[in-house]
Design an enzyme around this catalytic site. Structure first.
Site, mmCIF file in Angstrom:
data_model
loop_
_atom_site.group_PDB
_atom_site.id
_atom_site.type_symbol
_atom_site.label_atom_id
_atom_site.label_comp_id
_atom_site.label_asym_id
_atom_site.label_seq_id
_atom_site.Cartn_x
_atom_site.Cartn_y
_atom_site.Cartn_z
ATOM 1 N N SER A 8 0.830 -1.197 0.000
ATOM 2 C CA SER A 8 0.000 0.000 0.000
ATOM 3 C C SER A 8 0.869 1.253 0.000
ATOM 4 O O SER A 8 1.690 1.451 0.906
ATOM 5 C CB SER A 8 -0.895 0.014 1.241
ATOM 6 O OG SER A 8 -1.467 1.296 1.368
ATOM 7 N N HIS A 33 -1.426 -1.251 -4.188
ATOM 8 C CA HIS A 33 -2.665 -0.949 -3.463
ATOM 9 C C HIS A 33 -2.721 0.559 -3.172
ATOM 10 O O HIS A 33 -1.808 1.121 -2.566
ATOM 11 C CB HIS A 33 -2.682 -1.763 -2.168
ATOM 12 C CG HIS A 33 -3.957 -1.687 -1.396
ATOM 13 N ND1 HIS A 33 -5.085 -2.423 -1.718
ATOM 14 C CD2 HIS A 33 -4.290 -0.963 -0.297
ATOM 15 C CE1 HIS A 33 -6.048 -2.152 -0.844
ATOM 16 N NE2 HIS A 33 -5.596 -1.262 0.026
ATOM 17 N N ASP A 35 -4.811 3.499 -1.429
ATOM 18 C CA ASP A 35 -5.829 3.773 -0.416
ATOM 19 C C ASP A 35 -6.387 5.182 -0.569
ATOM 20 O O ASP A 35 -5.736 6.162 -0.204
ATOM 21 C CB ASP A 35 -5.224 3.601 0.981
ATOM 22 C CG ASP A 35 -5.066 2.142 1.353
ATOM 23 O OD1 ASP A 35 -6.058 1.398 1.238
ATOM 24 O OD2 ASP A 35 -3.960 1.741 1.752
ATOM 25 N N MET A 37 -8.910 7.912 0.605
ATOM 26 C CA MET A 37 -9.714 8.268 1.787
ATOM 27 C C MET A 37 -10.238 9.688 1.640
ATOM 28 O O MET A 37 -9.510 10.571 1.166
ATOM 29 C CB MET A 37 -8.844 8.188 3.053
ATOM 30 C CG MET A 37 -8.183 6.832 3.255
ATOM 31 S SD MET A 37 -7.334 6.773 4.845
ATOM 32 C CE MET A 37 -6.482 5.197 4.699
ATOM 33 N N HIS A 66 -8.532 1.085 -3.588
ATOM 34 C CA HIS A 66 -9.415 0.806 -2.443
ATOM 35 C C HIS A 66 -10.092 2.114 -2.044
ATOM 36 O O HIS A 66 -9.464 2.978 -1.437
ATOM 37 C CB HIS A 66 -8.539 0.224 -1.309
ATOM 38 C CG HIS A 66 -9.260 -0.013 -0.030
ATOM 39 N ND1 HIS A 66 -8.597 -0.272 1.153
ATOM 40 C CD2 HIS A 66 -10.592 -0.037 0.275
ATOM 41 C CE1 HIS A 66 -9.483 -0.452 2.118
ATOM 42 N NE2 HIS A 66 -10.692 -0.303 1.623
ATOM 43 N N MET A 68 -12.160 4.262 0.127
ATOM 44 C CA MET A 68 -12.775 4.435 1.461
ATOM 45 C C MET A 68 -13.459 5.788 1.441
ATOM 46 O O MET A 68 -13.006 6.762 2.052
ATOM 47 C CB MET A 68 -11.675 4.369 2.543
ATOM 48 C CG MET A 68 -11.178 2.951 2.777
ATOM 49 S SD MET A 68 -9.576 2.921 3.597
ATOM 50 C CE MET A 68 -8.490 3.029 2.192
ATOM 51 N N MET A 142 -11.495 -6.482 5.518
ATOM 52 C CA MET A 142 -10.631 -5.622 6.334
ATOM 53 C C MET A 142 -10.244 -6.364 7.621
ATOM 54 O O MET A 142 -11.103 -6.883 8.331
ATOM 55 C CB MET A 142 -11.338 -4.316 6.707
ATOM 56 C CG MET A 142 -11.630 -3.357 5.560
ATOM 57 S SD MET A 142 -10.198 -2.826 4.598
ATOM 58 C CE MET A 142 -9.148 -2.084 5.836
ATOM 59 N N ASP A 181 -6.622 -6.859 4.252
ATOM 60 C CA ASP A 181 -6.008 -5.533 4.344
ATOM 61 C C ASP A 181 -5.957 -5.068 5.797
ATOM 62 O O ASP A 181 -7.003 -4.874 6.429
ATOM 63 C CB ASP A 181 -6.840 -4.552 3.503
ATOM 64 C CG ASP A 181 -6.211 -3.169 3.405
ATOM 65 O OD1 ASP A 181 -5.106 -2.959 3.946
ATOM 66 O OD2 ASP A 181 -6.849 -2.302 2.777
#
Ligand code: DX5
Ligand code: ZN
Length: 221
Positions: A8, A33, A35, A37, A66, A68, A142, A181
């Site tokens: 990540s 990966h 992330d 957010m 991913h 979020m 998760m 993850d």
């Protein structure tokens, strides 16, 4: 099943993400990966589609995005156009909008020619996403509450991995990717894998290691 390591970039130095991505490829990573957010679905804000667009030309590895974020449907086009290879969305962000929102979002991702996946938090039963398993290329379970790297692995996720793998076999998708993850280390990689997961996200275990290549190969073996 072949195990895949997805480092990540959340744990990278954001002033040098491009270098980190090139380095990860050299060190044997299988996916990158990413992330995303939004400061609402989870507390922190990281980056958006522009980051994906900028790292896209730097690696041949698939970009595993991913999300979020709240209202993921509104953002799919941007991430698909930016070059995401797979986009995963949280069950929790979708179910509060409408019962069909998760399915619609996954279908929207697929309509852009991008692989899709559903994500559940540690406190959500994996059965909640069983109805969308036929649509998913990957499911992400998760093993920490999302928002921060460097948290401790929640071992209860292992039972969910077993249930997810059994369900995947039941519906005729024995090779479906099951990704874990959060808190993955060289020490717990083996039990995660024996439970039936085949994609391991690793932030701190890769970026805080003195030798990234060794850390990735440790996680794989
Ligand atoms: C957590 C993120 C993870 C995180 C993993 O919200 O989704 O991908 O970067 O970091 P580690 O491996 O340090 O737990
Ligand atoms: Zn993640």
């Amino acid at each position: 099943m072949q195990i895949k390591i997805a480092p990540s970039i959340l744990s990278a130095d954001f002033s040098a993400v491009g270098e980190a991505v090139k380095n990860l490829e050299k060190c044997g990573a299988d996916l990158i990966h990413c992330d995303v957010m939004d400061g609402s679905f989870v507390g922190p804000i990281t980056f958006g589609g522009q980051m994906i667009k900028n790292i896209r030309p730097l690696t041949k590895l698939p970009l595993d995005v991913h999300l979020m974020i709240e209202h993921p449907k509104t953002q799919i086009k941007f991430f698909a156009d930016a070059g995401a290879d797979i986009i995963t969305v949280h069950y929790g962000a979708c179910e509060k909008i409408s019962p069909d929102y998760l399915r619609e979002t996954l279908e929207l991702i697929k309509s852009h020619g991008v692989k899709c996946g559903a994500v559940v938090n540690p406190d959500v039963p994996v059965e909640k996403i069983f109805p969308v398993f036929p649509l998913c290329d990957m499911v992400l379970l998760m093993s920490v509450f999302p928002g921060y790297g460097g948290q401790k692995f929640i071992p209860e996720v292992l039972d969910k991995v077993k249930l997810a793998r059994a369900r995947a076999i039941e519906i005729g998708k024995p090779d479906m990717d099951i990704e874990i993850d959060g808190g993955v280390t060289g020490q717990n990689a083996k039990i995660i894998r024996s439970a039936g997961a085949n994609v391991l996200v690793a932030g701190s275990a890769v970026f805080n290691a003195p030798d990234m290549k060794k850390a990735i190969s440790n996680l794989k073996n």
